[in-house]
Design a protein around this motif. Structure first.
Motif, PDB file in Angstrom:
ATOM      1  N   UNK A   1       0.823  -1.206   0.000  1.00 59.44           N
ATOM      2  CA  UNK A   1       0.000   0.000   0.000  1.00 59.44           C
ATOM      3  C   UNK A   1       0.862   1.262   0.000  1.00 59.44           C
ATOM      4  N   UNK A   2       1.948   1.253   0.747  1.00 51.79           N
ATOM      5  CA  UNK A   2       2.844   2.411   0.768  1.00 51.79           C
ATOM      6  C   UNK A   2       3.444   2.642  -0.616  1.00 51.79           C
ATOM      7  N   UNK A   3       3.886   1.580  -1.261  1.00 48.24           N
ATOM      8  CA  UNK A   3       4.480   1.714  -2.596  1.00 48.24           C
ATOM      9  C   UNK A   3       3.459   2.232  -3.606  1.00 48.24           C
ATOM     10  N   UNK A   4       2.243   1.711  -3.528  1.00 51.03           N
ATOM     11  CA  UNK A   4       1.192   2.179  -4.434  1.00 51.03           C
ATOM     12  C   UNK A   4       0.886   3.650  -4.181  1.00 51.03           C
ATOM     13  N   UNK A   5       0.769   4.014  -2.909  1.00 51.86           N
ATOM     14  CA  UNK A   5       0.420   5.398  -2.559  1.00 51.86           C
ATOM     15  C   UNK A   5       1.443   6.388  -3.092  1.00 51.86           C
ATOM     16  N   UNK A   6       2.713   6.051  -2.969  1.00 48.51           N
ATOM     17  CA  UNK A   6       3.758   6.982  -3.376  1.00 48.51           C
ATOM     18  C   UNK A   6       3.950   7.022  -4.887  1.00 48.51           C
ATOM     19  N   UNK A   7       3.349   6.081  -5.595  1.00 49.63           N
ATOM     20  CA  UNK A   7       3.423   6.092  -7.060  1.00 49.63           C
ATOM     21  C   UNK A   7       2.205   6.754  -7.706  1.00 49.63           C
ATOM     22  N   UNK A   8       1.205   7.064  -6.902  1.00 49.00           N
ATOM     23  CA  UNK A   8       0.034   7.749  -7.441  1.00 49.00           C
ATOM     24  C   UNK A   8       0.427   9.145  -7.898  1.00 49.00           C
ATOM     25  N   UNK A   9      -0.052   9.537  -9.048  1.00 50.19           N
ATOM     26  CA  UNK A   9       0.359  10.822  -9.596  1.00 50.19           C
ATOM     27  C   UNK A   9      -0.797  11.811  -9.624  1.00 50.19           C
ATOM     28  N   UNK A  10      -1.700  11.675  -8.648  1.00 52.01           N
ATOM     29  CA  UNK A  10      -2.832  12.590  -8.573  1.00 52.01           C
ATOM     30  C   UNK A  10      -2.419  13.825  -7.780  1.00 52.01           C
ATOM     31  N   UNK A  11      -2.260  14.971  -8.435  1.00 53.15           N
ATOM     32  CA  UNK A  11      -1.843  16.175  -7.716  1.00 53.15           C
ATOM     33  C   UNK A  11      -2.980  16.735  -6.874  1.00 53.15           C
ATOM     34  N   UNK A  12      -2.623  17.565  -5.896  1.00 50.85           N
ATOM     35  CA  UNK A  12      -3.628  18.232  -5.079  1.00 50.85           C
ATOM     36  C   UNK A  12      -4.436  19.187  -5.950  1.00 50.85           C
ATOM     37  N   UNK A  13      -5.760  19.177  -5.795  1.00 48.14           N
ATOM     38  CA  UNK A  13      -6.642  20.017  -6.603  1.00 48.14           C
ATOM     39  C   UNK A  13      -7.505  20.895  -5.694  1.00 48.14           C
ATOM     40  N   UNK A  14      -7.826  22.070  -6.193  1.00 48.37           N
ATOM     41  CA  UNK A  14      -8.710  22.963  -5.452  1.00 48.37           C
ATOM     42  C   UNK A  14     -10.135  22.420  -5.512  1.00 48.37           C
ATOM     43  N   UNK A  15     -10.896  22.520  -4.413  1.00 49.41           N
ATOM     44  CA  UNK A  15     -12.280  22.036  -4.408  1.00 49.41           C
ATOM     45  C   UNK A  15     -13.172  22.935  -5.254  1.00 49.41           C
ATOM     46  N   UNK A  16     -14.283  22.356  -5.723  1.00 46.49           N
ATOM     47  CA  UNK A  16     -15.220  23.135  -6.530  1.00 46.49           C
ATOM     48  C   UNK A  16     -16.674  22.889  -6.128  1.00 46.49           C
ATOM     49  N   UNK A  17     -16.938  21.911  -5.270  1.00 49.44           N
ATOM     50  CA  UNK A  17     -18.311  21.565  -4.919  1.00 49.44           C
ATOM     51  C   UNK A  17     -18.866  22.399  -3.781  1.00 49.44           C
ATOM     52  N   UNK A  18     -20.171  22.241  -3.547  1.00 47.61           N
ATOM     53  CA  UNK A  18     -20.863  22.967  -2.490  1.00 47.61           C
ATOM     54  C   UNK A  18     -20.515  22.362  -1.133  1.00 47.61           C
ATOM     55  N   UNK A  19     -20.059  23.208  -0.209  1.00 46.76           N
ATOM     56  CA  UNK A  19     -19.597  22.718   1.082  1.00 46.76           C
ATOM     57  C   UNK A  19     -20.736  22.252   1.983  1.00 46.76           C
ATOM     58  N   UNK A  20     -21.863  22.965   1.963  1.00 48.19           N
ATOM     59  CA  UNK A  20     -22.997  22.529   2.760  1.00 48.19           C
ATOM     60  C   UNK A  20     -23.456  21.134   2.350  1.00 48.19           C
ATOM     61  N   UNK A  21     -23.525  20.904   1.044  1.00 49.13           N
ATOM     62  CA  UNK A  21     -23.922  19.578   0.562  1.00 49.13           C
ATOM     63  C   UNK A  21     -22.882  18.537   0.954  1.00 49.13           C
ATOM     64  N   UNK A  22     -21.605  18.897   0.839  1.00 47.93           N
ATOM     65  CA  UNK A  22     -20.550  17.971   1.239  1.00 47.93           C
ATOM     66  C   UNK A  22     -20.664  17.581   2.695  1.00 47.93           C
TER      67      UNK A  22
END
Length: 312
Positions: free
Chosen positions: A191-212
């Motif tokens: 799991x550690x190896x998989x996690x560190x190979x993920x290439x999903x960068x941090x993204x700014x949120x866009x959804x409604x916070x109340x709904x979240x």
């Protein structure tokens, strides 16, 4: 105190608070003395606080986002429950019958318990405190090299302490089979190896916070209610738990709400759950838990207002 050190202290203290105290686990054997509570808290700062900090840093230093954090949180959960407390394999941990429902003999696991307890660590022990701390202090890295080593050593101390306490509390001094321990270790490393190979960068949120917030509160509450099984088959129970997780993942991927709104919903679920646990331990415990819940709600309100997240 510089902002970076304040951020470190906040997450280190918040992770064990949410993971064990807001949940009400300190009352499982009745209301403990304040000295014992402080001792528990110190050990959990070493375990949960260090774990959350190092997981966050591993992701943020690489510019990676929540997928990496969540997979590393899962590795943390497997390590704690499989190698330290060994609840994944101990059929009578703290006198509880955790593994009989949905028992998988070849692995020595209980399906509902495995899904349930690992989700606790991913969502509440690690992800929720990180999201709340980042609402105050942002996503930039907080640790430097000496700090990373120091917190790593503290994590090792917390792990040894957790193992020793769990072994001492178990009347039979249970130890999992070598094959089970080796399997858990392999899963953690993978799991550690998989996690560190993920290439999903941090993204700014866009959804409604109340709904979240509402979705997180509803799904996490339903997840906790399903812990009891409601008298259904343990395999159906496991399926429902996994289905709730799938709905949560699908919603987050599609709506991309602010992380702190999801964390707030999950934390409020622990608020009512902790109060129900404390109620069984007596009036003094209920009063203490009420103070913890009130403080949590103030903290969540401050975090959301600071980031202007709960907007219509």
């Amino acid at each position: 105190m510089p902002k970076r050190k304040t951020a470190l202290a906040t997450l280190a203290l918040l992770a064990p608070f949410i993971a064990e105290f807001l949940l009400g686990d300190q009352y499982l054997a009745g209301p403990p003395e304040i000295g014992k509570q402080l001792g528990m808290y110190s050990m959990y700062v070493a375990l949960y606080g260090s774990g959350a900090l190092l997981i966050r840093e591993a992701a943020r230093r690489r510019g990676l986002g929540w997928p990496t954090i969540l997979v590393l949180a899962l590795a943390f959960g497997v390590a704690e429950e499989g190698l330290l407390t060994e609840t994944l394999f101990n059929p009578h941990y703290l006198g509880l019958d955790l593994l009989s429902p949905g028992h998988i003999p070849v692995l020595g696991l209980g399906a509902p318990w495995t899904v349930y307890v690992l989700t606790l660590h991913v969502v509440w022990s690690i992800a929720t405190p990180i999201a709340i701390a980042e609402a105050f202090f942002g996503r930039s890295p907080w640790l430097r090299t000496p700090g990373t080593w120091s917190w790593s050593v503290l994590l090792a101390v917390g792990a040894v302490g957790t193992f020793a306490v769990s072994l001492g509390l178990d009347a039979a001094h249970f130890l999992a089979a070598p094959g089970q321990l080796a399997g858990a270790l392999v899963v953690v490393v993978a799991l550690i190896l998989v996690a560190l190979r993920l290439r999903a960068p941090a993204q700014a949120p866009s959804g409604n916070a109340w709904l979240g917030f509402a979705v997180a509160l509803g799904l996490s509450s339903a997840f906790q209610v399903m812990k009891t099984g409601l008298g259904i088959s343990p395999w159906l129970q496991t399926g429902v738990l996994l289905a709730l997780e799938a709905v949560a993942v699908g919603y987050v991927l599609k709506a991309r709400p602010p992380a702190v709104s999801l964390a707030a919903g999950a934390a409020v679920t622990y608020c009512w759950l902790g109060l129900s646990t404390a109620a069984d331990a007596g009036f003094a415990a209920l009063v203490e838990q009420g103070v913890l819940v009130a403080g949590t709600l103030v903290l969540l309100g401050s975090a959301t207002r600071r980031n202007i997240l709960l907007t219509v």
